[in-house]
Design a protein around this motif. Structure first.
Motif, mmCIF file in Angstrom:
data_model
loop_
_atom_site.group_PDB
_atom_site.id
_atom_site.type_symbol
_atom_site.label_atom_id
_atom_site.label_comp_id
_atom_site.label_asym_id
_atom_site.label_seq_id
_atom_site.Cartn_x
_atom_site.Cartn_y
_atom_site.Cartn_z
ATOM 1 N N THR A 296 -2.604 -10.817 -0.117
ATOM 2 C CA THR A 296 -1.410 -11.043 0.699
ATOM 3 C C THR A 296 -0.762 -9.747 1.178
ATOM 4 O O THR A 296 0.135 -9.781 2.023
ATOM 5 C CB THR A 296 -0.374 -11.844 -0.108
ATOM 6 O OG1 THR A 296 -0.063 -11.125 -1.321
ATOM 7 C CG2 THR A 296 -0.919 -13.217 -0.471
ATOM 8 N N GLY A 297 -1.172 -8.621 0.639
ATOM 9 C CA GLY A 297 -0.609 -7.335 1.042
ATOM 10 C C GLY A 297 -1.559 -6.219 0.655
ATOM 11 O O GLY A 297 -2.427 -6.398 -0.220
ATOM 12 N N ASP B 26 2.816 -5.713 10.030
ATOM 13 C CA ASP B 26 3.984 -5.085 9.409
ATOM 14 C C ASP B 26 3.456 -3.891 8.628
ATOM 15 O O ASP B 26 3.016 -4.017 7.490
ATOM 16 C CB ASP B 26 4.687 -6.079 8.483
ATOM 17 C CG ASP B 26 5.946 -5.487 7.848
ATOM 18 O OD1 ASP B 26 6.341 -4.372 8.233
ATOM 19 O OD2 ASP B 26 6.512 -6.141 6.963
ATOM 20 N N GLU C 74 11.677 -8.236 0.855
ATOM 21 C CA GLU C 74 11.672 -9.368 1.779
ATOM 22 C C GLU C 74 11.746 -8.901 3.230
ATOM 23 O O GLU C 74 11.062 -9.430 4.106
ATOM 24 C CB GLU C 74 12.852 -10.292 1.475
ATOM 25 C CG GLU C 74 12.857 -11.576 2.288
ATOM 26 C CD GLU C 74 11.673 -12.472 2.007
ATOM 27 O OE1 GLU C 74 11.274 -13.219 2.930
ATOM 28 O OE2 GLU C 74 11.148 -12.434 0.867
ATOM 29 N N THR D 81 7.001 -5.125 -1.562
ATOM 30 C CA THR D 81 7.428 -6.492 -1.859
ATOM 31 C C THR D 81 8.787 -6.862 -1.276
ATOM 32 O O THR D 81 9.203 -8.021 -1.395
ATOM 33 C CB THR D 81 7.480 -6.717 -3.382
ATOM 34 O OG1 THR D 81 8.378 -5.756 -3.976
ATOM 35 C CG2 THR D 81 6.102 -6.564 -4.005
ATOM 36 N N ARG E 263 0.766 -9.931 4.659
ATOM 37 C CA ARG E 263 2.197 -9.854 4.974
ATOM 38 C C ARG E 263 2.618 -8.437 5.342
ATOM 39 O O ARG E 263 3.423 -8.233 6.251
ATOM 40 C CB ARG E 263 2.998 -10.344 3.767
ATOM 41 C CG ARG E 263 4.503 -10.279 3.933
ATOM 42 C CD ARG E 263 5.210 -10.938 2.760
ATOM 43 N NE ARG E 263 6.651 -10.762 2.867
ATOM 44 C CZ ARG E 263 7.308 -9.724 2.366
ATOM 45 N NH1 ARG E 263 6.654 -8.778 1.724
ATOM 46 N NH2 ARG E 263 8.620 -9.632 2.499
ATOM 47 N N ARG E 264 2.102 -7.433 4.634
ATOM 48 C CA ARG E 264 2.542 -6.050 4.867
ATOM 49 C C ARG E 264 1.454 -5.081 4.415
ATOM 50 O O ARG E 264 0.753 -5.326 3.432
ATOM 51 C CB ARG E 264 3.838 -5.764 4.105
ATOM 52 C CG ARG E 264 4.367 -4.336 4.256
ATOM 53 C CD ARG E 264 5.747 -4.208 3.620
ATOM 54 N NE ARG E 264 6.713 -5.038 4.340
ATOM 55 C CZ ARG E 264 7.762 -5.627 3.770
ATOM 56 N NH1 ARG E 264 7.962 -5.497 2.470
ATOM 57 N NH2 ARG E 264 8.583 -6.354 4.493
#
Length: 318
Positions: free
Chosen positions: A71-72, A164, A234, A232, A110-111
């Protein structure tokens, strides 16, 4: 799961520990056989998975996403400076970066956090260094030369792909698993010598050290926590963050801390500043990091020396 390239390296291991402490699980890549640090060993096979990976191998990199729900990404892996022909060195590091960005896009992570360096500010006169300072289009060392280029390239990819992406301009880092012979700061050599009960050796070809010299020196556990918080968070308001202590730590402060922790250690340095020392010691403005993540260093100089000395006296590697 958060993928950390170079995840069993110096900063990578401590970033993994910090992410675990925040409730995340991690995939850690390594290029060569490496020991599992004691502070991660209990997590192997559970919240931590170790994968052997050459980050220049596109297919092997992408295959990680077939085995793990990533996820990252925190991209820290890179070829050691001087280990390869200069052209090969840049090619290896560039391929690793591009494969990281390609995988991030393919997996829809996500990032992505990508390591840069305080060295990109060389030539900037205003201190503390702020992320919005214009950077000179020159570089006297291969590390800032590549990192400046990588920041521009990655930012361009991020703009066009919607990633991101966060660039991490990291200060001089020291502590467990780090090199005792760092060319960037004297603290590791001072602590290692003190634990051995020896006077520190700064004879040529080593860079001399003086009590008044200093810089932005961040303990590695704080560095790992700062990166974990950025990964992490938000929401982040910027694409570039300084990762440092936000202050100058002098060699004299390190010596004083060693004397407090190891009173019998034969530690000492010449007074004053070295001839090559800058007019003002550089340090990072960490306002963005503090405001967007709440990060504040947990390790002052004496606590850091006590922790590092304890690690070495317990017989751990480095």
């Amino acid at each position: 799961m958060i993928l950390i390239t170079g995840g069993l390296g110096f900063i990578g291991s401590h970033t993994a520990r910090a992410l675990l402490d925040l409730g995340e699980s991690c995939v850690l890549t390594r290029r060569r056989t490496a020991r599992i640090p004691a502070f991660l060993s209990d997590e192997i096979g559970g919240r931590v998975v170790v994968e052997d990976l050459d980050v220049t191998d596109r297919e092997a990199f992408l295959d990680l996403g077939k085995r793990h729900e990533i996820t990252g990404i925190v991209h820290l892996a890179g070829a050691p400076i001087g280990a390869l022909d200069p052209v090969d060195e840049f090619e290896v590091n560039l391929r690793g970066l591009l494969n990281t960005l390609r995988a991030a896009s393919a997996w829809g992570v996500r990032r992505v956090c990508v390591a840069s360096t305080i060295g990109v500010y060389v030539g900037v006169d205003d201190i503390p260094f702020r992320e919005d300072a214009p950077l000179p289009m020159t570089a006297s060392h291969p590390i800032p030369a590549f990192k400046k280029s990588a920041e521009l390239l990655a930012a361009s990819v991020a703009e066009r792909s919607g990633l991101d992406l966060i660039s991490l301009r990291i200060a001089a880092i020291w502590g467990p698993l780090g090199r005792p012979e760092s060319v960037f700061l004297a603290a590791p050599r001072l602590v290692h010598a003190a634990v051995r009960g020896e006077a520190p050796d700064f004879s040529p070809p080593r860079r001399p050290a003086y009590a008044g010299d200093g810089g932005d020196h961040l303990y590695v556990k704080d560095c790992g926590r700062a990166i974990a918080l950025l990964q992490t968070a938000e929401r982040l308001n910027h694409r570039t963050y300084n990762v440092g202590s936000g202050r100058v730590t002098t060699n004299g402060e390190v010596v004083a801390a060693i004397r407090a922790v190891l009173p019998d250690a034969p530690t000492g340095l010449p007074a004053g500043r070295g001839q090559e020392a800058p007019a003002a010691d550089p340090y990072l403005d960490v306002t963005r990091l503090r405001d967007d993540t709440g990060f504040r260093p947990a390790y002052g100089v004496e606590r850091a020396v006590r922790d590092y000395a304890g690690w070495l006296r317990a017989g751990h590697e480095r």
